[in-house]
Design an enzyme around this catalytic site. Sequence first.
Site, PDB file in Angstrom:
ATOM      1  CE  LYS A  35      -3.940  -0.670   2.848  1.00  9.79           C
ATOM      2  NZ  LYS A  35      -4.524  -0.439   4.171  1.00  9.79           N
ATOM      3  CD  GLU A 151     -14.149   9.903   9.629  1.00 13.99           C
ATOM      4  OE1 GLU A 151     -14.684  10.618   8.766  1.00 13.99           O
ATOM      5  OE2 GLU A 151     -14.538   8.750   9.906  1.00 13.99           O
ATOM      6  CG  PHE A 152     -17.960  14.612  11.684  1.00 12.13           C
ATOM      7  CD1 PHE A 152     -18.833  13.823  12.422  1.00 12.13           C
ATOM      8  CD2 PHE A 152     -17.093  15.450  12.360  1.00 12.13           C
ATOM      9  CE1 PHE A 152     -18.839  13.869  13.816  1.00 12.13           C
ATOM     10  CE2 PHE A 152     -17.093  15.499  13.751  1.00 12.13           C
ATOM     11  CZ  PHE A 152     -17.967  14.710  14.474  1.00 12.13           C
ATOM     12  CD  GLU A 155     -16.459   4.313   2.596  1.00 16.64           C
ATOM     13  OE1 GLU A 155     -16.564   3.688   1.526  1.00 16.64           O
ATOM     14  OE2 GLU A 155     -16.367   3.758   3.701  1.00 16.64           O
ATOM     15  CB  ALA A 252     -37.591   5.825   1.352  1.00  9.99           C
ATOM     16  N   GLY A 253     -35.164   3.791   0.849  1.00 11.61           N
ATOM     17  CA  GLY A 253     -34.519   2.824  -0.036  1.00 11.61           C
ATOM     18  C   GLY A 253     -34.379   1.472   0.637  1.00 11.61           C
ATOM     19  CB  CYS A 260     -19.741   4.630   9.140  1.00 12.21           C
ATOM     20  SG  CYS A 260     -18.161   4.901   8.328  1.00 12.21           S
ATOM     21  CE  LYS A 263     -16.739   0.603  12.066  1.00 13.43           C
ATOM     22  NZ  LYS A 263     -16.037   1.463  12.986  1.00 13.43           N
TER      23      LYS A 263
END
Length: 431
Positions: A35, A151-152, A155, A252-253, A260, A263
């Site tokens: 990485k 952090e806020f 993704e 809605a979905g 995140c 968890k």
Amino acid sequence: MNLLVIGTGYVGSTTAMVFAELGWKVTGLDVDAHKINQLGQGILHFYEPGLEELIRKHIQSGQMKFTTDKDKAIQENDIIFICVGTPSLPDGSADLRFVKEVAEEIGQKMNGYKLVVTKSTVPVGTQELIASWIKAAQEQQYPFDAASNPEFLREGKAVEDALNPDRIIIGTPSERAANQLKALYHSFICPVVVTSPRTAEFIKYASNAFLATKISYINELARLCDKLNVNVKEVASGIGLDPRIGPSFLQAGIGYGGSCFPKDVSALILTAKHNNIELSVLEKVMQVNQTQHSYLTDKARERLGSFSDKKIAILGLAFKPDTDDIREAPSLRIIESLLDERAQLTLYDPVAVLPNDVKYASVAVCMEVEEALQDADAVFLCTEWPTIRSIDWSKMKQVMARGNVFDGRNLLNAQHMKALGYYYQSIGSND
Ligand code: UGA
């Protein structure tokens, strides 16, 4: 100021990029040599729009570098950000193994004052644990401060969110640490809240749990909307105009996924349980989310009779658009239940790929939407990627064997789809 960011996943890479953008010299450290080698060449190991370009820019300017040399990195930098993963343990609690390893390494290698800041989402009280782990590992008692700075970032929108924060939360009892962190972020124009480490850690969980609550709230209402012939999209717009409610996170979905919300909601419920508090609202939020995907598969089963030997296309695999992340993706739950009932599946996603797991071996992966829809008896829309949003459904009518569309993201207009001759079902927007 020279900064070290430990962990170069999605949070670590973005954090390192932000500080380089703010003009600080940043080193990214990871145990994964491959990485680090890739990052050193400006190649990102995950999909995040815009991030790779900025990392490349800062490597070229010398503002940013990557290394696996822990000793040197810890000794050369006085401010250290911990951005390692905190995956879920089988009981739903956060696994702090990697955080502990890093804290102990910092304790062992430090050669003077260090400010150790946690970005990773960690349970309330972790800051105190980190301080105790550092202290216990120290051979010489150098001074240090430990702070929480959650952090806020979303993704897929990490660059935008990181460069335009709506708040900065600093959790530390030390004035020196708070001032150093404020100085790091001084170019950002947004509220800075200095609080205790425990409060900062709690704010992170409370934020994610609240957003998850909004989603499950609208998802449960969507089920009622279906019964009452009410359109949940219009309900969301109508209620969202009230500034006390706000329009966001009311789509809605088939439920929330990712690394995140699932968890963090379960970790917060567990923390409460350990403290003899029942977070009954959040327990319901989790339950609604766990059944939301089957709400759509139930509708499909009712229509198709059975899934056995039906050719079904899945459009979208990622847990949301603009990411290749499939952790806790609702699409996976749909795929698994269709496979359990022996459906023949085709799958299209512009970026995300299925895990190398034998249970998905029979899924035919397609490079184009049209290929996936060829001769399909039905289609599930699982992620709102632009290529899926912009499908020409009048053309696809000739491509599919039967026009059954199950829209898990409420992307389409029911009347338009019905006018084209499709059987169309969504989550609360079927009128
Ligand atoms: C979330 C938070 O939004 C970030 O603020 C936080 O920093 C991050 O978790 C984290 O803790 O690291 P993320 O998981 O990347 O970010 O994605 P979101 O955009 O929040 O979406 C989460 C899930 O909710 C997705 O599956 C999305 O499709 C779903 N969602 C979102 C809905 O179903 N409806 C909505 O209205 C919004």
